[in-house]
Write an enzyme that holds these catalytic residues in place. Structure first.
Site, PDB file in Angstrom:
ATOM      1  N   SER A   1       9.956 -33.499  -5.102  1.00  0.00           N
ATOM      2  CA  SER A   1       9.473 -32.707  -6.240  1.00  0.00           C
ATOM      3  C   SER A   1       8.045 -32.220  -6.092  1.00  0.00           C
ATOM      4  O   SER A   1       7.553 -31.481  -6.958  1.00  0.00           O
ATOM      5  CB  SER A   1       9.611 -33.516  -7.537  1.00  0.00           C
ATOM      6  OG  SER A   1      10.949 -33.497  -7.985  1.00  0.00           O
TER       7      SER A   1
ATOM      8  N   LYS B   1       7.530 -28.571  -6.456  1.00  0.00           N
ATOM      9  CA  LYS B   1       7.275 -27.903  -7.731  1.00  0.00           C
ATOM     10  C   LYS B   1       5.839 -27.399  -7.843  1.00  0.00           C
ATOM     11  O   LYS B   1       5.546 -26.543  -8.692  1.00  0.00           O
ATOM     12  CB  LYS B   1       7.605 -28.849  -8.886  1.00  0.00           C
ATOM     13  CG  LYS B   1       9.097 -29.196  -8.999  1.00  0.00           C
ATOM     14  CD  LYS B   1       9.367 -30.128 -10.168  1.00  0.00           C
ATOM     15  CE  LYS B   1      10.859 -30.343 -10.401  1.00  0.00           C
ATOM     16  NZ  LYS B   1      11.467 -31.264  -9.431  1.00  0.00           N
TER      17      LYS B   1
ATOM     18  N   SER C   1       9.337 -33.561 -14.599  1.00  0.00           N
ATOM     19  CA  SER C   1       9.821 -33.180 -13.269  1.00  0.00           C
ATOM     20  C   SER C   1      11.243 -32.625 -13.337  1.00  0.00           C
ATOM     21  O   SER C   1      12.071 -32.863 -12.462  1.00  0.00           O
ATOM     22  CB  SER C   1       9.767 -34.372 -12.300  1.00  0.00           C
ATOM     23  OG  SER C   1       9.781 -33.929 -10.966  1.00  0.00           O
TER      24      SER C   1
END
Length: 396
Positions: A62, A65, A122
């Site tokens: 993640s 991101k 997230s």
């Protein structure tokens, strides 16, 4: 400011120079960090303080991101989208596996909430909705991600998706993540408050899903970001940043902020990534001291200019020149300027002309090297001024 900051150990003149990797002498030994790779960056001084395998390819999970954030913030700045406008939730976004914001196709979700869902929770669903809203299609958004990575100088990064789920070829490095993180903070300071939000959930979604996975936000009041990530292949990852006040880093002797960035990749657990990140940052703040050599806009040196509308050009940096050195070695620092000679106008404002090399004591190893730029433009002189200086240069 240290008094030595205004005194030079000597002036090195060279017709050309190249910037090489900085070799640090007597660097403090970093603590043992239980991670596949890690990097500690002093953002204020723009120096790497500790590193392990920072060019080895890794799955970013993640942490991907952060690039999605970059493109979303860029679209906001360009007024292509607005925080209050709503995006629809596609079937594709709704069905995203992994961590989620828990939005569904019946909802029209404001961009601001999707950003919070992507950063705080997230949420892969929120990330997908943002990618579709900004890029038109996920595939086009991923193309934009890779173009932006190239523009930022992330030479070892390839994106395959906007959320970070495992996919062949979806890789980056700790070095590239440091580039992305610092540019994100530098280019979009107005939006970095999202990363410091401890709790958030969208109305109608589970209350248990409201806590930021960056546990350092709850442990250390100086931590204000940045992102966590986890997949089975990537392990537990974290990019943490903190800003602490120190004497002599601000203007006129006032306290100023010193920011560190810790990147820890491939740890064994959620608690381990937080513990190792905290260990790394605490070590960086104590093992190294930040020394401000010059204020932003202050001339480091004002050498003579030939064939110019002015007789000299002021060289320095628009931001304060700060270096990170082993604790206790600040008073031993020496500075040396490397620049071309002669300097022949014209020079544009911000044009790089030389560099400031910093050494410690009698050790010749360079502790830091800072580019020097023209603080003011120097136009070309008129025809008679250029002719006179040409004669003087020929005699010289």
């Amino acid at each position: 400011m240290y008094c030595f900051a205004r005194a030079f150990s000597g002036l090195l003149l060279a017709f050309s120079f190249t910037v090489s990797s900085v070799a640090q002498a007597q660097v403090p030994q970093a603590p043992e960090i239980a991670a596949r790779s890690y990097l500690l960056l002093d953002v204020t001084a723009n120096q790497i303080l500790a590193a392990k395998d920072i060019d080895s390819p890794v799955e970013p999970a993640s942490l991907t991101k952060l690039m999605t954030e970059y493109l979303v913030f860029d679209a906001l700045r360009a007024k292509k989208i607005d925080l209050k406008q709503t995006f629809s939730v596609s079937e594709r976004a709704w069905k995203m596996p992994g961590s989620r914001m828990f939005i569904d196709p019946k909802m029209q979700v404001p961009v601001e909430d999707l950003i919070k869902g992507m950063i705080v929770q997230s949420g892969n669903d929120a990330t997908m909705a943002l990618a579709e809203g900004v890029g038109g299609t996920v595939e086009h958004f991923v193309q934009l991600m890779n173009e932006q990575a190239k523009a930022l100088g992330m030479k070892s990064t390839t994106y395959k998706n906007p959320e970070g789920l495992t996919e062949p070829g979806h890789t980056t490095t700790a070095r590239d993540l440091s580039i992305l993180s610092t540019r994100l903070m530098q280019d979009f300071p107005d939006y970095m408050g999202f990363s410091a939000i401890k709790k958030y959930r969208y109305p109608g979604t589970p209350a248990a899903n409201d806590t930021n996975r960056n546990t350092l936000l709850f442990r250390d009041p100086t931590v204000d970001g940045l992102k966590t990530g986890h997949t089975a292949a990537a392990g537990y990852c974290m990019i943490a940043t903190a800003k602490r006040d120190f004497p002599n880093l601000g203007a006129n002797g006032a306290p100023g902020g010193r920011r560190l960035l810790a990147i820890v990749l491939g740890t064994a657990s959620d608690s381990a990534r937080a513990t190792e990140s905290q260990k790394l940052m605490n070590w960086g703040y104590t093992a190294f001291e930040a020394v401000k050599l010059f204020d932003g806009g202050q001339a480091v040196v004002s050498p003579s200019v030939w064939k110019g509308s002015a007789s000299t050009v002021k060289l320095g940096q628009f931001q304060p020149i700060v270096v990170a050195v082993p604790a206790g070695s600040g008073p031993k620092l020496k500075t040396q300027v490397a620049r071309p000679d002669p300097l022949v106008a014209p020079f544009s404002r911000g044009q790089r002309i030389g560099s400031l090399k910093v050494t410690s004591g009698d050790n010749p190893a360079v502790v830091a090297e800072v580019p020097l730029v023209a603080l003011e433009a120097v136009e070309e002189a008129g025809i008679f001024g250029r002719a006179w200086d040409a004669i003087r240069l020929w005699i010289k």
